[in-house]
Each structure stands twice: as C-alpha cells, then as structure tokens.
Design a protein around this motif. Sequence first.
Motif, PDB file in Angstrom:
ATOM      1  N   ARG A 130       1.151  39.816 -25.347  1.00 43.94           N
ATOM      2  CA  ARG A 130       0.308  39.479 -26.500  1.00 43.94           C
ATOM      3  C   ARG A 130       0.227  37.968 -26.691  1.00 43.94           C
ATOM      4  NH1 ARG A 130      -0.975  44.101 -29.499  1.00 43.94           N
ATOM      5  NH2 ARG A 130      -0.701  45.869 -28.068  1.00 43.94           N
ATOM      6  N   ALA A 131       0.049  37.239 -25.595  1.00 47.36           N
ATOM      7  CA  ALA A 131      -0.023  35.775 -25.646  1.00 47.36           C
ATOM      8  C   ALA A 131      -1.469  35.303 -25.616  1.00 47.36           C
ATOM      9  CB  ALA A 131       0.752  35.178 -24.479  1.00 47.36           C
ATOM     10  N   GLY A 132      -2.362  36.033 -26.275  1.00 47.66           N
ATOM     11  CA  GLY A 132      -3.766  35.648 -26.301  1.00 47.66           C
ATOM     12  C   GLY A 132      -4.575  36.380 -25.255  1.00 47.66           C
ATOM     13  N   TRP A 133      -5.691  35.763 -24.857  1.00 45.58           N
ATOM     14  CA  TRP A 133      -6.648  36.439 -23.982  1.00 45.58           C
ATOM     15  C   TRP A 133      -7.174  35.504 -22.901  1.00 45.58           C
ATOM     16  CZ3 TRP A 133      -7.371  41.590 -24.777  1.00 45.58           C
ATOM     17  CH2 TRP A 133      -6.965  42.096 -26.012  1.00 45.58           C
ATOM     18  N   ILE A 134      -7.359  36.063 -21.721  1.00 50.15           N
ATOM     19  CA  ILE A 134      -8.054  35.374 -20.643  1.00 50.15           C
ATOM     20  C   ILE A 134      -9.484  35.902 -20.631  1.00 50.15           C
ATOM     21  CG2 ILE A 134      -8.129  34.931 -18.162  1.00 50.15           C
ATOM     22  CD1 ILE A 134      -5.078  35.395 -18.136  1.00 50.15           C
ATOM     23  N   TYR A 135     -10.452  34.995 -20.586  1.00 49.58           N
ATOM     24  CA  TYR A 135     -11.848  35.306 -20.897  1.00 49.58           C
ATOM     25  C   TYR A 135     -12.762  34.874 -19.756  1.00 49.58           C
ATOM     26  CZ  TYR A 135     -16.306  34.825 -23.466  1.00 49.58           C
ATOM     27  OH  TYR A 135     -17.607  34.887 -23.872  1.00 49.58           O
ATOM     28  N   TRP A 136     -13.772  35.697 -19.447  1.00 50.63           N
ATOM     29  CA  TRP A 136     -14.775  35.398 -18.426  1.00 50.63           C
ATOM     30  C   TRP A 136     -15.839  34.517 -19.076  1.00 50.63           C
ATOM     31  CZ3 TRP A 136     -15.227  35.047 -13.517  1.00 50.63           C
ATOM     32  CH2 TRP A 136     -16.422  35.258 -12.838  1.00 50.63           C
ATOM     33  N   LYS A 137     -15.682  33.204 -18.904  1.00 53.74           N
ATOM     34  CA  LYS A 137     -16.454  32.215 -19.644  1.00 53.74           C
ATOM     35  C   LYS A 137     -17.612  31.678 -18.807  1.00 53.74           C
ATOM     36  CE  LYS A 137     -17.325  28.836 -22.646  1.00 53.74           C
ATOM     37  NZ  LYS A 137     -17.952  29.077 -23.960  1.00 53.74           N
ATOM     38  N   ALA A 138     -18.816  31.678 -19.394  1.00 59.56           N
ATOM     39  CA  ALA A 138     -19.997  31.136 -18.734  1.00 59.56           C
ATOM     40  C   ALA A 138     -20.068  29.630 -18.947  1.00 59.56           C
ATOM     41  CB  ALA A 138     -21.258  31.798 -19.275  1.00 59.56           C
ATOM     42  N   ILE A 139     -20.275  28.868 -17.882  1.00 58.29           N
ATOM     43  CA  ILE A 139     -20.470  27.423 -17.939  1.00 58.29           C
ATOM     44  C   ILE A 139     -21.833  27.124 -17.326  1.00 58.29           C
ATOM     45  CG2 ILE A 139     -19.609  25.157 -17.273  1.00 58.29           C
ATOM     46  CD1 ILE A 139     -17.735  26.648 -19.126  1.00 58.29           C
ATOM     47  N   PRO A 140     -22.784  26.611 -18.100  1.00 56.01           N
ATOM     48  CA  PRO A 140     -24.122  26.349 -17.567  1.00 56.01           C
ATOM     49  C   PRO A 140     -24.085  25.495 -16.302  1.00 56.01           C
ATOM     50  CG  PRO A 140     -24.125  26.084 -19.946  1.00 56.01           C
ATOM     51  CD  PRO A 140     -22.699  26.259 -19.540  1.00 56.01           C
ATOM     52  N   GLY A 141     -24.796  25.948 -15.300  1.00 49.46           N
ATOM     53  CA  GLY A 141     -24.854  25.224 -14.043  1.00 49.46           C
ATOM     54  C   GLY A 141     -23.675  25.456 -13.121  1.00 49.46           C
ATOM     55  N   GLN A 142     -22.646  26.197 -13.588  1.00 51.92           N
ATOM     56  CA  GLN A 142     -21.457  26.429 -12.764  1.00 51.92           C
ATOM     57  C   GLN A 142     -21.073  27.909 -12.684  1.00 51.92           C
ATOM     58  OE1 GLN A 142     -18.090  23.793 -13.560  1.00 51.92           O
ATOM     59  NE2 GLN A 142     -19.426  22.428 -14.713  1.00 51.92           N
ATOM     60  N   HIS A 144     -19.482  31.319 -13.896  1.00 48.62           N
ATOM     61  CA  HIS A 144     -18.409  31.751 -14.799  1.00 48.62           C
ATOM     62  C   HIS A 144     -17.039  31.373 -14.236  1.00 48.62           C
ATOM     63  CE1 HIS A 144     -21.716  34.270 -16.195  1.00 48.62           C
ATOM     64  NE2 HIS A 144     -21.002  34.621 -17.257  1.00 48.62           N
ATOM     65  N   TYR A 145     -16.047  31.328 -15.167  1.00 50.77           N
ATOM     66  CA  TYR A 145     -14.648  31.111 -14.803  1.00 50.77           C
ATOM     67  C   TYR A 145     -13.772  32.012 -15.671  1.00 50.77           C
ATOM     68  CZ  TYR A 145     -16.079  26.615 -12.678  1.00 50.77           C
ATOM     69  OH  TYR A 145     -16.666  25.637 -11.935  1.00 50.77           O
ATOM     70  N   TRP A 146     -12.614  32.398 -15.131  1.00 48.45           N
ATOM     71  CA  TRP A 146     -11.594  33.046 -15.943  1.00 48.45           C
ATOM     72  C   TRP A 146     -10.766  31.952 -16.629  1.00 48.45           C
ATOM     73  CZ3 TRP A 146     -11.983  37.855 -17.266  1.00 48.45           C
ATOM     74  CH2 TRP A 146     -12.600  38.772 -16.425  1.00 48.45           C
ATOM     75  N   LYS A 147     -10.868  31.861 -17.961  1.00 48.24           N
ATOM     76  CA  LYS A 147     -10.199  30.807 -18.728  1.00 48.24           C
ATOM     77  C   LYS A 147      -9.421  31.412 -19.895  1.00 48.24           C
ATOM     78  CE  LYS A 147     -13.493  27.084 -17.770  1.00 48.24           C
ATOM     79  NZ  LYS A 147     -13.987  25.791 -18.299  1.00 48.24           N
ATOM     80  N   PHE A 148      -8.536  30.581 -20.481  1.00 52.64           N
ATOM     81  CA  PHE A 148      -7.752  31.039 -21.630  1.00 52.64           C
ATOM     82  C   PHE A 148      -8.539  30.790 -22.908  1.00 52.64           C
ATOM     83  CE2 PHE A 148      -4.396  30.529 -24.898  1.00 52.64           C
ATOM     84  CZ  PHE A 148      -3.840  31.797 -24.796  1.00 52.64           C
TER      85      PHE A 148
END
Length: 282
Positions: A130-142, A144-148
């Motif tokens: 339960r240390a938060g969430w890893i998120y599939w984040k969209a970055i314009p021009g790049q 997606h990344y798996w980020k915290f």
Amino acid sequence: MRQSRRPAVLAASSVTALLGALTFAASAAAFPHPSEPVPEWARDGEPTPANPCHDPQLRLACPNLRMKPPFDLRVRRVGGQVRLLAANHIVNVGQGPLELIGRRGSGRGSFASATQVIRTRGGGRMYFPRAGWIYWKAIPGQDHYWKFFHAARFELWTLNADGSPRRMVRTGPKLTYCFRDLRRVRSWRRTPRRQVYPACSQDARRRNLRLGVSPGWADIYPATYHENWISIRELRGCFAFVHRVDPYDELIEESEDDNVGSRIIRLPPRGRSVAPRGCPGR
C-alpha cells in the motif's frame, strides 16, 4: 487522500526554519515478507513504531528523498494562462535505495498497487505494501511510461510578515515521476557507481514493474518537461514557490522533515523575471 492500511498519515505539521515551508510527519506499519523474521513488537501486538526506519530491531537501510529548490525558472504565456516553469531535482540521501515494485493482473488497467522494498543492514529485505500507485502515464510526443503517481507536487504559498508560509493557494499538474537513477550526484561509499534503476518502462503489456532511486543518485526533470509548471495568472505579491516530494506521505523515509525545496518569488513577473525584489524571507 486515498485510504491506507497504514495508520496516522499526516499525523503532524510544522514549519522548517531552513526551508520556510510546511512539512509533515507520517508513520507506517511494516508488513514483513514471509522469508524475513517478524519483529518482536509485531508478534506481541505492540503498537507499530512511528517510523519503522528508526526501529532498532528492524535495522532498516531506508531511503531519504530531498527536493532541490526550484531552479531554471521561466515564464510562458499559453492562451490566457500565465505559467511559471521550473526544473526539479529529487535526490536520495538515505542509507538505502528507494525501491517500488508492482504486479499487474491480467487486465489492461492503468494502475498497479505499489509495494515499497527496504533493505535491512543484514542484507535482507522487508516489504511495505500500500505504498501508492504505479500509473501508465501519457507524455505528449513520447507515448506512455510506467511512473509513480503522487511522487511530487508544485505549490504556491502566501507568506506571513516574517516570510513563513501561510496558506497554499495553487498547485501544478505535475504529479507523476519515473523514480530512476538519472544522474550520480554524490560519491558516498553506499552510492552505486552504475545505474541500478533505469528509465521507466514504456511496455503497456509489462506485468512486473520496478522503479527506484539509489543513494546518491537523482531523478531530474527540465523546466520544459510536460506539466513542469504552475499557473500564476492574477496572482500579486510575494509567494513561496515549493517543490514537495511525496506530498501524501505514502513512502517510508528516514526523515519526513526535508521533503521540500522552496524559493521566494514576487508576482506578477516583470517580463520573464520573478525575482523576489524585497520579499520577506528571501
């Protein structure tokens, strides 16, 4: 704030003299991996220590994240909005690495629950779910990344007459970070010479996720990076511009009193300058 199994989140608040910004103290409950010994206080039903990093029985080599004050400030106008851009710099000054792991199910969800892994001084590991969430984040021009998620936050605070923070009035859109070994910034014995935690994965099908920052390494983002800004439209006067790591106290660290980097600015800017120009606490 999300619900957690860990008690007493945001238990107290204070103003640090060095940074002049509000900080929070948090506590967390440890969930040892079955292969690791269970501490005596857990077996006997004793209260969980306020910070497991300070429990001598656990002998943890905890991380400690610090945020450098905002730098490379720039002003950019986008439509009717005035944005203050800034570079930011998170360094791990702790005894051990920050490490987060997550395992996704068979679906195509955008979130994976994170577990924090902390090394022991004897060479073992303990696991704190339960240390938060890893998120599939969209970055314009790049793509997606798996980020915290909720790794850090940009804030603007009004000031009291003595320059101490009074009230938070704005936050920026930047919340997610890779947590990676981008640059080696210290030369301690505990600092690995080579990168341990690489750039975040861009594989949408990846099931096992791992993020982290080694001791003495930093995760750094330039001012022009996606969402590295905060709106300053219609603001006048002196403010504390704050970069805060782990704003919801989801991570376990040696200290919760050094998560903030701040600098005093005066708004509105003159041209592209937000120099303090006589603000208190500059």
